[in-house]
Design an enzyme around this catalytic site. Structure first.
Site, PDB file in Angstrom:
ATOM      1  N   PHE A 288      90.633  31.895  47.045  1.00 43.73           N
ATOM      2  CA  PHE A 288      90.607  31.079  46.256  1.00 43.73           C
ATOM      3  C   PHE A 288      89.447  30.674  45.586  1.00 43.73           C
ATOM      4  O   PHE A 288      89.545  30.629  44.332  1.00 43.73           O
ATOM      5  CB  PHE A 288      90.840  29.565  47.051  1.00 43.73           C
ATOM      6  CG  PHE A 288      90.787  28.304  46.121  1.00 43.73           C
ATOM      7  CD1 PHE A 288      91.911  27.890  45.466  1.00 43.73           C
ATOM      8  CD2 PHE A 288      89.686  27.601  46.054  1.00 43.73           C
ATOM      9  CE1 PHE A 288      91.946  26.800  44.640  1.00 43.73           C
ATOM     10  CE2 PHE A 288      89.707  26.422  45.420  1.00 43.73           C
ATOM     11  CZ  PHE A 288      90.880  26.238  44.579  1.00 43.73           C
ATOM     12  N   ASN A 289      88.362  30.969  45.998  1.00 43.83           N
ATOM     13  CA  ASN A 289      87.002  30.532  45.275  1.00 43.83           C
ATOM     14  C   ASN A 289      86.736  31.851  44.213  1.00 43.83           C
ATOM     15  O   ASN A 289      86.361  31.234  43.218  1.00 43.83           O
ATOM     16  CB  ASN A 289      85.797  30.685  46.268  1.00 43.83           C
ATOM     17  CG  ASN A 289      85.750  29.603  47.187  1.00 43.83           C
ATOM     18  OD1 ASN A 289      86.095  28.359  46.886  1.00 43.83           O
ATOM     19  ND2 ASN A 289      84.950  29.723  48.238  1.00 43.83           N
TER      20      ASN A 289
ATOM     21  N   ASP B 270      84.149  22.649  53.392  1.00 43.41           N
ATOM     22  CA  ASP B 270      82.601  22.409  52.930  1.00 43.41           C
ATOM     23  C   ASP B 270      82.005  21.362  53.642  1.00 43.41           C
ATOM     24  O   ASP B 270      80.884  21.413  53.920  1.00 43.41           O
ATOM     25  CB  ASP B 270      82.958  22.008  51.465  1.00 43.41           C
ATOM     26  CG  ASP B 270      83.428  22.965  50.497  1.00 43.41           C
ATOM     27  OD1 ASP B 270      82.860  23.889  49.826  1.00 43.41           O
ATOM     28  OD2 ASP B 270      84.740  23.277  50.577  1.00 43.41           O
TER      29      ASP B 270
ATOM     30  N   ASN C 269      88.168  22.963  44.801  1.00 43.08           N
ATOM     31  CA  ASN C 269      89.293  22.315  45.776  1.00 43.08           C
ATOM     32  C   ASN C 269      89.905  20.919  45.137  1.00 43.08           C
ATOM     33  O   ASN C 269      91.141  20.762  45.372  1.00 43.08           O
ATOM     34  CB  ASN C 269      88.631  21.959  47.223  1.00 43.08           C
ATOM     35  CG  ASN C 269      88.279  23.149  48.131  1.00 43.08           C
ATOM     36  OD1 ASN C 269      89.298  23.841  48.033  1.00 43.08           O
ATOM     37  ND2 ASN C 269      87.323  23.195  48.733  1.00 43.08           N
TER      38      ASN C 269
ATOM     39  N   ASP D 157      83.847  28.141  54.791  1.00 43.14           N
ATOM     40  CA  ASP D 157      82.649  27.747  54.388  1.00 43.14           C
ATOM     41  C   ASP D 157      81.665  27.645  55.535  1.00 43.14           C
ATOM     42  O   ASP D 157      80.408  28.080  55.339  1.00 43.14           O
ATOM     43  CB  ASP D 157      82.701  26.335  53.664  1.00 43.14           C
ATOM     44  CG  ASP D 157      83.539  26.694  52.508  1.00 43.14           C
ATOM     45  OD1 ASP D 157      83.822  27.812  51.897  1.00 43.14           O
ATOM     46  OD2 ASP D 157      84.136  25.558  51.875  1.00 43.14           O
TER      47      ASP D 157
END
Ligand code: BDR
Ligand code: CA
Length: 311
Positions: free
Chosen positions: A166-167, A16, A40, A242
């Site tokens: 993950f997200n 990010d 995260n 990202d």
């Protein structure tokens, strides 16, 4: 050409942070706000990191606001095993010189959408909790959103479970609401981000750039790379998940993609958080997502290096 107005909803997070580094000196983009999600790291830490990153990058003019404390319906799962105890690996950020906006993420985004003469693009690089809440609480503002460009999911690929990224895994219900929203969507999932690799020699190239942001990015990559090199997946570099969202906005010609229907599995016993991409168009469902499938890796690395050299 007018710069494209964007809002970045993120959970920094090493990649990010690198996405922010690419965005914040790009004249093609007008970053109206940074909002933070729980992902995260805890919501307190991702907010603190966003404030410190804007301080490092000398963009204290951009408002920052904290989002939801955790997923809509589930317990928060964090990725400290990837991003470290602070969420920033070993990188020490300056003490923030700015304060978070008291409105909070959802009201800040809503105010900006209402006030903007042009629709705004939302870039989402963490779990989709904040965006789902925005769409639920301010449905009338949907048409003010030009597009949502998100990092999440994948086509037959997972990194948190065998099938979930993950997200999306952190907040599948939120992701499903966003995918069903009707807002134009661009998805940078694992199938493309696992091609956006920073190789060891690329880190050395960035380390040669003499400014504090490039130095921080090289240090973040030093922390992030070994996780990839030691993973059974066997990639030769670190996946720049990202940053693919920002790279697509800056240089869509570096990517290939297809329009397809995508849904999120919210109930599966083994598959919660899986994005189901109807690649062969078997469901009859209308396409709702531009799914990115390929990237020119070298062009992407050149863009990354060129943008971090601007600090
Ligand atoms: C995604 O999960 C997070 O750990 C990264 O920041 C990225 O957004 C990759 O699966
Ligand atoms: Ca992220």
């Amino acid at each position: 050409n007018m710069p494209r107005p964007i809002i970045i909803d993120c959970d920094p997070g090493l990649d990010d942070a690198i996405a922010l580094a690419m965005a914040l000196r790009s004249p093609e983009l007008d970053v109206k706000a940074i909002t933070t999600s729980a992902g995260n790291q805890t919501p307190e830490k991702t907010l603190h990191n966003a404030l410190g990153l804007l301080t490092l990058m000398r963009r204290e003019d951009i408002p920052v606001a904290a989002g939801a404390g955790g997923p809509l319906m589930r317990e928060l799962v964090i990725a400290d095993y990837v991003h470290g105890k602070t969420g920033m690996g070993n990188t020490h950020l300056p003490t923030p010189t700015l304060k978070p906006d008291p409105r909070g993420a959802i009201e800040l985004i809503a105010d900006l959408l209402r006030a903007s003469p042009q629709p705004i693009t939302l870039v989402v690089t963490g779990p989709m909790t904040n965006i789902a809440l925005l769409l639920a609480q301010h449905a009338e503002l949907k048409s003010r959103i030009e597009r949502i460009v998100f990092m999440g999911g994948g086509m037959n690929a997972g990194n948190t479970t065998p099938v979930a990224e993950f997200n999306i895994f952190v907040d599948p219900e939120a992701a499903e609401m966003v995918l069903k929203s009707g807002v134009p969507l661009t998805m940078a999932g694992l199938n493309v981000t696992h091609q956006a690799l920073v190789l060891p020699q690329d880190i050395e190239r960035i380390r040669q750039i003499a400014n504090p942001v490039a130095q921080a990015v090289a240090e973040m990559l030093d922390f992030y790379l070994p996780l990839y090199l030691s993973h059974p997946r066997g990639l030769p570099g670190a996946a720049m998940h990202d940053p693919c969202t920002i790279a697509w906005l800056l240089a869509p010609q570096l990517f290939t993609g297809v329009e397809r229907w995508v849904g999120v599995e919210t109930k599966g016993e083994y598959t919660a958080g899986m994005t189901v991409v109807d690649y062969f168009q078997q469901t009859g469902n209308a396409a709702n997502v531009e799914v990115l499938t390929g990237i020119n890796r070298e062009g992407f690395i050149d863009l990354l290096a060129e943008r971090v050299a601007r600090y």
